[in-house]
Design a protein around this motif. Structure first.
Motif, PDB file in Angstrom:
ATOM      1  N   TYR A 290      -9.368  -2.428  10.968  1.00  0.00           N
ATOM      2  CA  TYR A 290      -8.161  -2.109  10.196  1.00  0.00           C
ATOM      3  C   TYR A 290      -6.919  -2.248  11.082  1.00  0.00           C
ATOM      4  CZ  TYR A 290      -4.901   0.386   7.161  1.00  0.00           C
ATOM      5  OH  TYR A 290      -3.828   0.711   6.377  1.00  0.00           O
ATOM      6  N   VAL A 291      -6.995  -1.754  12.315  1.00  0.00           N
ATOM      7  CA  VAL A 291      -5.853  -1.835  13.225  1.00  0.00           C
ATOM      8  C   VAL A 291      -5.538  -3.286  13.570  1.00  0.00           C
ATOM      9  CG1 VAL A 291      -4.984  -1.190  15.511  1.00  0.00           C
ATOM     10  CG2 VAL A 291      -6.275   0.461  14.164  1.00  0.00           C
ATOM     11  N   ILE A 292      -6.566  -4.090  13.807  1.00  0.00           N
ATOM     12  CA  ILE A 292      -6.341  -5.511  14.081  1.00  0.00           C
ATOM     13  C   ILE A 292      -5.653  -6.164  12.883  1.00  0.00           C
ATOM     14  CG2 ILE A 292      -7.467  -7.746  14.439  1.00  0.00           C
ATOM     15  CD1 ILE A 292      -9.606  -6.285  16.063  1.00  0.00           C
ATOM     16  N   GLY A 293      -6.116  -5.827  11.678  1.00  0.00           N
ATOM     17  CA  GLY A 293      -5.477  -6.356  10.468  1.00  0.00           C
ATOM     18  C   GLY A 293      -4.024  -5.944  10.373  1.00  0.00           C
ATOM     19  N   CYS A 294      -3.727  -4.694  10.744  1.00  0.00           N
ATOM     20  CA  CYS A 294      -2.330  -4.242  10.763  1.00  0.00           C
ATOM     21  C   CYS A 294      -1.508  -5.071  11.743  1.00  0.00           C
ATOM     22  CB  CYS A 294      -2.253  -2.759  11.148  1.00  0.00           C
ATOM     23  SG  CYS A 294      -2.939  -1.623   9.927  1.00  0.00           S
ATOM     24  N   GLY A 295      -2.088  -5.353  12.909  1.00  0.00           N
ATOM     25  CA  GLY A 295      -1.395  -6.163  13.903  1.00  0.00           C
ATOM     26  C   GLY A 295      -1.142  -7.572  13.401  1.00  0.00           C
ATOM     27  N   LEU A 296      -2.120  -8.156  12.716  1.00  0.00           N
ATOM     28  CA  LEU A 296      -1.939  -9.494  12.146  1.00  0.00           C
ATOM     29  C   LEU A 296      -0.782  -9.499  11.150  1.00  0.00           C
ATOM     30  CD1 LEU A 296      -5.682 -10.469  11.549  1.00  0.00           C
ATOM     31  CD2 LEU A 296      -4.143 -11.464  13.256  1.00  0.00           C
ATOM     32  N   ALA A 297      -0.717  -8.466  10.309  1.00  0.00           N
ATOM     33  CA  ALA A 297       0.358  -8.377   9.317  1.00  0.00           C
ATOM     34  C   ALA A 297       1.713  -8.171   9.984  1.00  0.00           C
ATOM     35  CB  ALA A 297       0.071  -7.233   8.344  1.00  0.00           C
ATOM     36  N   MET A 298       1.760  -7.328  11.014  1.00  0.00           N
ATOM     37  CA  MET A 298       3.026  -7.084  11.710  1.00  0.00           C
ATOM     38  C   MET A 298       3.517  -8.340  12.419  1.00  0.00           C
ATOM     39  SD  MET A 298       2.371  -3.281  13.321  1.00  0.00           S
ATOM     40  CE  MET A 298       3.945  -3.308  14.221  1.00  0.00           C
ATOM     41  N   GLY A 299       2.598  -9.059  13.064  1.00  0.00           N
ATOM     42  CA  GLY A 299       2.986 -10.277  13.763  1.00  0.00           C
ATOM     43  C   GLY A 299       3.506 -11.329  12.806  1.00  0.00           C
TER      44      GLY A 299
ATOM     45  N   GLU B 211      -1.009   8.215   4.636  1.00  0.00           N
ATOM     46  CA  GLU B 211      -0.236   7.475   3.642  1.00  0.00           C
ATOM     47  C   GLU B 211       0.893   6.741   4.327  1.00  0.00           C
ATOM     48  OE1 GLU B 211       1.042   9.693   0.292  1.00  0.00           O
ATOM     49  OE2 GLU B 211      -0.965  10.447  -0.165  1.00  0.00           O
ATOM     50  N   MET B 212       1.598   5.905   3.550  1.00  0.00           N
ATOM     51  CA  MET B 212       2.679   5.088   4.104  1.00  0.00           C
ATOM     52  C   MET B 212       3.636   5.924   4.925  1.00  0.00           C
ATOM     53  SD  MET B 212       3.560   2.431   1.113  1.00  0.00           S
ATOM     54  CE  MET B 212       2.326   1.273   0.558  1.00  0.00           C
ATOM     55  N   GLY B 213       4.040   5.351   6.051  1.00  0.00           N
ATOM     56  CA  GLY B 213       4.948   6.049   6.932  1.00  0.00           C
ATOM     57  C   GLY B 213       4.258   6.843   7.987  1.00  0.00           C
TER      58      GLY B 213
ATOM     59  N   LEU C 168      -2.859  -2.123  -0.635  1.00  0.00           N
ATOM     60  CA  LEU C 168      -2.903  -1.619   0.734  1.00  0.00           C
ATOM     61  C   LEU C 168      -2.949  -0.098   0.755  1.00  0.00           C
ATOM     62  CD1 LEU C 168      -0.354  -3.999   2.505  1.00  0.00           C
ATOM     63  CD2 LEU C 168      -2.833  -3.927   2.831  1.00  0.00           C
ATOM     64  N   GLU C 169      -2.239   0.530  -0.187  1.00  0.00           N
ATOM     65  CA  GLU C 169      -2.274   1.982  -0.257  1.00  0.00           C
ATOM     66  C   GLU C 169      -3.691   2.464  -0.564  1.00  0.00           C
ATOM     67  OE1 GLU C 169       0.388   5.529  -2.207  1.00  0.00           O
ATOM     68  OE2 GLU C 169      -0.340   3.951  -3.527  1.00  0.00           O
ATOM     69  N   GLN C 170      -4.366   1.779  -1.480  1.00  0.00           N
ATOM     70  CA  GLN C 170      -5.743   2.141  -1.791  1.00  0.00           C
ATOM     71  C   GLN C 170      -6.646   1.906  -0.585  1.00  0.00           C
ATOM     72  OE1 GLN C 170      -6.573   3.674  -4.635  1.00  0.00           O
ATOM     73  NE2 GLN C 170      -4.373   3.573  -5.082  1.00  0.00           N
TER      74      GLN C 170
ATOM     75  N   MET D  52       6.761 -12.227  -6.239  1.00  0.00           N
ATOM     76  CA  MET D  52       7.203 -10.841  -6.039  1.00  0.00           C
ATOM     77  C   MET D  52       6.170  -9.858  -6.576  1.00  0.00           C
ATOM     78  SD  MET D  52      11.251 -11.030  -7.055  1.00  0.00           S
ATOM     79  CE  MET D  52      12.370 -12.188  -6.257  1.00  0.00           C
ATOM     80  N   GLY D  53       5.638 -10.185  -7.763  1.00  0.00           N
ATOM     81  CA  GLY D  53       4.608  -9.332  -8.350  1.00  0.00           C
ATOM     82  C   GLY D  53       3.374  -9.248  -7.476  1.00  0.00           C
ATOM     83  N   ILE D  54       3.004 -10.387  -6.866  1.00  0.00           N
ATOM     84  CA  ILE D  54       1.856 -10.400  -5.951  1.00  0.00           C
ATOM     85  C   ILE D  54       2.145  -9.506  -4.755  1.00  0.00           C
ATOM     86  CG2 ILE D  54       0.515 -11.841  -4.358  1.00  0.00           C
ATOM     87  CD1 ILE D  54       0.818 -14.124  -6.389  1.00  0.00           C
ATOM     88  N   GLY D  55       3.383  -9.560  -4.254  1.00  0.00           N
ATOM     89  CA  GLY D  55       3.772  -8.714  -3.128  1.00  0.00           C
ATOM     90  C   GLY D  55       3.667  -7.241  -3.476  1.00  0.00           C
ATOM     91  N   VAL D  56       4.176  -6.852  -4.649  1.00  0.00           N
ATOM     92  CA  VAL D  56       4.097  -5.460  -5.095  1.00  0.00           C
ATOM     93  C   VAL D  56       2.642  -5.040  -5.259  1.00  0.00           C
ATOM     94  CG1 VAL D  56       4.620  -3.868  -6.979  1.00  0.00           C
ATOM     95  CG2 VAL D  56       6.364  -5.483  -6.199  1.00  0.00           C
ATOM     96  N   ALA D  57       1.839  -5.916  -5.879  1.00  0.00           N
ATOM     97  CA  ALA D  57       0.423  -5.604  -6.086  1.00  0.00           C
ATOM     98  C   ALA D  57      -0.306  -5.448  -4.753  1.00  0.00           C
ATOM     99  CB  ALA D  57      -0.231  -6.705  -6.919  1.00  0.00           C
ATOM    100  N   LEU D  58       0.073  -6.282  -3.768  1.00  0.00           N
ATOM    101  CA  LEU D  58      -0.561  -6.196  -2.454  1.00  0.00           C
ATOM    102  C   LEU D  58      -0.267  -4.853  -1.799  1.00  0.00           C
ATOM    103  CD1 LEU D  58      -2.199  -7.457  -0.189  1.00  0.00           C
ATOM    104  CD2 LEU D  58      -0.114  -8.554   0.641  1.00  0.00           C
ATOM    105  N   VAL D  59       0.988  -4.382  -1.914  1.00  0.00           N
ATOM    106  CA  VAL D  59       1.348  -3.084  -1.347  1.00  0.00           C
ATOM    107  C   VAL D  59       0.521  -1.975  -1.996  1.00  0.00           C
ATOM    108  CG1 VAL D  59       3.189  -1.372  -1.137  1.00  0.00           C
ATOM    109  CG2 VAL D  59       3.672  -3.768  -0.688  1.00  0.00           C
ATOM    110  N   THR D  60       0.402  -2.038  -3.314  1.00  0.00           N
ATOM    111  CA  THR D  60      -0.399  -1.038  -4.023  1.00  0.00           C
ATOM    112  C   THR D  60      -1.850  -1.086  -3.565  1.00  0.00           C
ATOM    113  OG1 THR D  60       1.043  -1.281  -5.949  1.00  0.00           O
ATOM    114  CG2 THR D  60      -1.072  -0.190  -6.300  1.00  0.00           C
TER     115      THR D  60
END
Length: 312
Positions: free
Chosen positions: A14-23, A309-311, A298-300, A288-296
């Protein structure tokens, strides 16, 4: 904000995935890696890990207390995160910069949705009294001031690269403010991206040293604010993210541009514009909808991974 010991440690994948997204986010001018850390629920842990690089850490290393030193900087978290970020930057710098140059509408429509979705979800953790609203307004204004700056021409000497890295990394850790965009404003973005592609150490070393210096100084302030005024600071960060939407809106009109020595077009000033056609608007809204859906989603994923949770 609860101390790190109270949190469930996220898994290494999960942390590696977070790093990939941040990069991936940090490569795009206008998008912040800090936003991705906030969305993925590792923001608080990241600040605490970085804040662990202090004189006490040097004392632990001097006494040979390696285990305590590694625990102080949460090495088991930082190493996979940095591995993900580094891998993402090296692997994605070419395709993302290509998308940025040739299909910016598609790229920014997707990230616009990501930011909108994250604002809605992160705002639940903000304080919305008078102080929180004032903090949010300040964040919006601050972001707009930064993202509407006109790029300047700066030298590429090591000292300029150093302090540019320090300024950019402070922006990268802030959700909503893009370090890549500030590099663009400082006239260093293309130079640094070319250095990354060509592994030019003469540029990368002073840039990295500047990033480290700026990060260590700024993170302590931000971490203190989150501990002392958590709700108001989250509202401030939500404001930063909302203000940054001006720069991420996919449809724009170029007001002033220039061409680099290598023949690449650099936009100096632009303005918001409407979609050129209903079809273009439909595609942008879909992304944009895909982006919003992806965030949702990610929360799950955070709940399943046992992450804050976020933050976080």
């Amino acid at each position: 904000m609860a101390p790190s010991t109270a949190r469930s440690a996220p898994s290494v994948p999960y942390v590696i995935g977070c790093g990939l997204a941040m990069g991936a986010a940090d490569v795009v001018p206008g998008v912040s890696g800090g936003s991705m850390a906030f969305i993925l629920g590792i923001y608080g842990r990241l600040l605490e890990a970085i804040a662990g690089f202090d004189p006490e850490l040097l004392g632990l290393l001097g006494r040979g207390q390696w285990g305590q030193a590694a625990s102080r900087v949460q090495l088991g978290f930082l190493v996979p995160l940095l591995a993900g970020i580094g891998t993402s930057v090296l692997v994605l710098v070419r395709p993302i910069t290509w998308l940025y140059e040739h299909h910016p509408v598609l790229l920014f429509a997707f990230f616009f949705g990501l930011i909108v979705g994250s604002i809605v979800l992160i705002a639940r953790h903000a304080h919305w009294g008078a102080s929180g609203l004032a903090a949010m307004v300040a964040g919006v204004i601050g972001a707009l001031v930064l993202v509407t700056r006109v790029p300047v021409t700066m030298p590429h000497d090591p000292f300029t690269i150093f302090w540019s890295g320090a300024v950019a990394i402070m922006a990268m850790i802030l959700p909503g403010i893009s370090g890549s965009f500030l590099l663009l404003v400082l006239g260093q973005y293309q130079h640094v991206m070319e250095a990354v592609k060509g592994l030019q150490l003469g540029t990368l070393v002073p840039f990295a040293l500047g990033c480290i210096t700026g990060l260590l100084l700024f993170v302590r302030l931000l971490r203190w604010l989150l501990h002392r005024w958590h709700g108001q600071t989250v509202a401030l960060l939500v404001g930063f993210m909302a203000g940054s939407l001006w720069k991420i809106w996919p449809f724009r009109t170029v007001l002033e541009s220039t061409t680099t020595a290598k023949g690449k077009l650099v936009v100096l000033r632009d303005a918001l514009a409407g979609p050129p056609s209903p079809e273009a608007l439909a595609v942008a809204l879909l992304l944009m909808g895909i982006g919003v859906a992806l965030v949702t989603g990610l929360e799950q994923l955070q709940h399943q991974a046992g992450v804050e949770e976020m933050g976080g």
